[in-house]
Design a protein around this motif. Sequence first.
Motif, short mmCIF file in Angstrom:
data_model
loop_
_atom_site.label_atom_id
_atom_site.label_comp_id
_atom_site.label_asym_id
_atom_site.label_seq_id
_atom_site.Cartn_x
_atom_site.Cartn_y
_atom_site.Cartn_z
N MET A 1 0.85 -1.18 0.00
CA MET A 1 0.00 0.00 0.00
C MET A 1 0.88 1.23 0.00
O MET A 1 1.51 1.57 0.99
N LYS A 2 0.98 1.90 -1.13
CA LYS A 2 1.83 3.07 -1.28
C LYS A 2 0.98 4.32 -1.32
O LYS A 2 0.13 4.47 -2.20
N PRO A 3 1.16 5.25 -0.37
CA PRO A 3 0.34 6.44 -0.34
C PRO A 3 0.59 7.32 -1.55
O PRO A 3 1.68 7.33 -2.12
N GLU A 4 -0.43 8.10 -1.96
CA GLU A 4 -0.25 9.02 -3.07
C GLU A 4 0.61 10.18 -2.64
O GLU A 4 0.79 10.46 -1.46
N ALA A 5 1.17 10.89 -3.61
CA ALA A 5 2.08 12.00 -3.32
C ALA A 5 1.35 13.12 -2.62
O ALA A 5 0.17 13.36 -2.81
N LYS A 6 2.07 13.84 -1.77
CA LYS A 6 1.47 14.94 -1.03
C LYS A 6 1.18 16.12 -1.95
O LYS A 6 1.90 16.39 -2.90
N SER A 7 0.10 16.79 -1.67
CA SER A 7 -0.25 17.99 -2.43
C SER A 7 0.59 19.16 -1.96
O SER A 7 0.85 19.32 -0.77
N LYS A 145 -10.00 7.67 28.17
CA LYS A 145 -9.85 6.70 27.09
C LYS A 145 -10.02 5.29 27.61
O LYS A 145 -9.30 4.85 28.50
N LYS A 146 -10.98 4.56 27.04
CA LYS A 146 -11.26 3.21 27.49
C LYS A 146 -10.57 2.16 26.63
O LYS A 146 -10.35 1.04 27.08
N PHE A 147 -10.27 2.50 25.39
CA PHE A 147 -9.67 1.52 24.48
C PHE A 147 -8.92 2.25 23.38
O PHE A 147 -9.09 3.45 23.17
N ASP A 148 -8.07 1.51 22.67
CA ASP A 148 -7.29 2.06 21.56
C ASP A 148 -8.01 1.80 20.24
O ASP A 148 -8.76 0.83 20.10
N VAL A 149 -7.75 2.67 19.28
CA VAL A 149 -8.32 2.54 17.93
C VAL A 149 -7.16 2.44 16.94
O VAL A 149 -6.19 3.20 17.03
N PHE A 150 -7.26 1.49 16.01
CA PHE A 150 -6.24 1.30 14.98
C PHE A 150 -6.90 1.32 13.61
O PHE A 150 -8.08 0.99 13.47
N ILE A 151 -6.14 1.71 12.60
CA ILE A 151 -6.60 1.69 11.21
C ILE A 151 -5.82 0.63 10.47
O ILE A 151 -4.57 0.66 10.44
N VAL A 152 -6.51 -0.33 9.86
CA VAL A 152 -5.88 -1.45 9.17
C VAL A 152 -6.45 -1.53 7.76
O VAL A 152 -7.56 -1.05 7.49
N PRO A 153 -5.72 -2.15 6.82
CA PRO A 153 -6.21 -2.22 5.44
C PRO A 153 -7.49 -3.02 5.28
O PRO A 153 -8.37 -2.65 4.52
N GLY A 154 -7.62 -4.16 5.96
CA GLY A 154 -8.77 -5.04 5.76
C GLY A 154 -8.41 -6.21 4.86
O GLY A 154 -7.46 -6.15 4.07
N ALA A 155 -9.20 -7.25 4.94
CA ALA A 155 -8.89 -8.49 4.22
C ALA A 155 -8.97 -8.33 2.71
O ALA A 155 -8.23 -8.97 1.96
N ASN A 156 -9.87 -7.48 2.22
CA ASN A 156 -10.09 -7.34 0.77
C ASN A 156 -9.50 -6.06 0.20
O ASN A 156 -9.86 -5.66 -0.91
N TYR A 157 -8.62 -5.40 0.95
CA TYR A 157 -8.01 -4.17 0.45
C TYR A 157 -7.00 -4.51 -0.63
O TYR A 157 -6.13 -5.37 -0.45
N LYS A 158 -7.08 -3.82 -1.79
CA LYS A 158 -6.34 -4.25 -2.98
C LYS A 158 -5.08 -3.45 -3.25
O LYS A 158 -4.37 -3.74 -4.20
N LYS A 159 -4.78 -2.43 -2.45
CA LYS A 159 -3.58 -1.64 -2.70
C LYS A 159 -2.32 -2.47 -2.41
O LYS A 159 -2.31 -3.30 -1.51
N LYS A 160 -1.25 -2.21 -3.17
CA LYS A 160 -0.01 -2.95 -3.01
C LYS A 160 0.73 -2.50 -1.76
O LYS A 160 0.59 -1.38 -1.30
N GLN A 161 1.56 -3.43 -1.24
CA GLN A 161 2.39 -3.08 -0.09
C GLN A 161 3.57 -2.23 -0.54
O GLN A 161 4.03 -2.30 -1.68
N SER A 162 4.09 -1.43 0.39
CA SER A 162 5.29 -0.65 0.14
C SER A 162 6.52 -1.46 0.52
O SER A 162 6.49 -2.24 1.47
N SER A 174 2.37 9.12 7.01
CA SER A 174 1.40 8.36 6.25
C SER A 174 1.18 6.97 6.85
O SER A 174 2.00 6.46 7.62
N LEU A 175 0.07 6.37 6.44
CA LEU A 175 -0.22 4.98 6.78
C LEU A 175 0.49 4.10 5.77
O LEU A 175 0.30 4.25 4.57
N VAL A 176 1.33 3.18 6.24
CA VAL A 176 2.10 2.31 5.35
C VAL A 176 1.83 0.86 5.71
O VAL A 176 1.46 0.53 6.85
#
Length: 358
Positions: A1-7, A145-162, A174-176
Amino acid sequence: MKPEAKSTSLIALNYDKEREYCRKFLTEYRDSTNMREEPKYVQEVQKIINKQQVDLKLQLEDLEDFFRGDEHKGFLRGVKRNTKRYLNMFTEVANSLEIERTTPKDEEEEFDDHLNSFRMENLEKFKSGGHNEAQINGIKRILQKKFDVFIVPGANYKKKQSKLRDLKADMIGSLVNVKAIVVRVSEVSPLMDLACYICEQCACESYVKVNSSQFTPPSECNSEKCRINKIKGNLIQNFAMSQFMPFQEIKIQETSEETPIGSVPRTFTLYAKGTNVRKCNPGDIVNCTGTFLTKVGPRKLNSKDALLQETYIEAMDIQKTKHSYSDIQLSEDDIRQLKADARRTGNFDKLIKSIAPE
């Protein structure tokens, strides 16, 4: 998953509006297979409140499914390019959802609730050692704060790894998602998240929000009592009232297929916190999702590199690509297939060919 270039253009964002987008997603998103049920992440938070689950993992594919229109492209870009800030907003909103617990509490949970109530009372009673309103609100967010929150790609996410060697300066923040082999892991140690100090003269509690592994403790009490009495109160650290989280440092290295011929494999530092510790061992090949960040490097005497930063990845999800035999969970179909194969002949020859096919 490669992030797009910064604006290159700078846009003044309305973070109150972005926070409302976070709340809307958490309270309204429904999986396409279960449209009639409660929103997906409301159910997830309910499980956490009931102590059936530890943390909340938001899937990128769900975010992209919910925010489809062109008017939400900026929000999705911010989640991928400014992950730390948006993760803090999701954490704040998710912990503020008013969801009642449906299961009884045990004694340990009752004690934690009383302890947090006591801390909140001290903040209001002593004005937190002379802290301003913004500092008090930041400390309250940590205590609530009762718990932590994380952002993950998901099982069906199709972007390539970096690739590790493709992580450049324009991707900081960025998220990598990378694939690497674990070289070394440290012992799990407690990392201080909120430091508590007590004044010997006025008994006022002072809280310090800790954002790194090193911080400068306050030298004297700044409470209203000590200022009125013109006393420089001595502060003593109260470890019982401080907050800690598990912390582990992991060294990862490029896999052989990602290393160009004749090149030295790149090595990266991975920081795992909370529930992400003890997820891997040296020699494991892992898929890691996290935030690509920097920190101030160690300073040396007479060094000209004092302003240089060190890069690292703060892990949000670590998955082993190959599991050990003790981690393998056989399904009923697997057990049925094994029993059927055990009745057949020629298993010894199959075993030999699988170990030494030549």
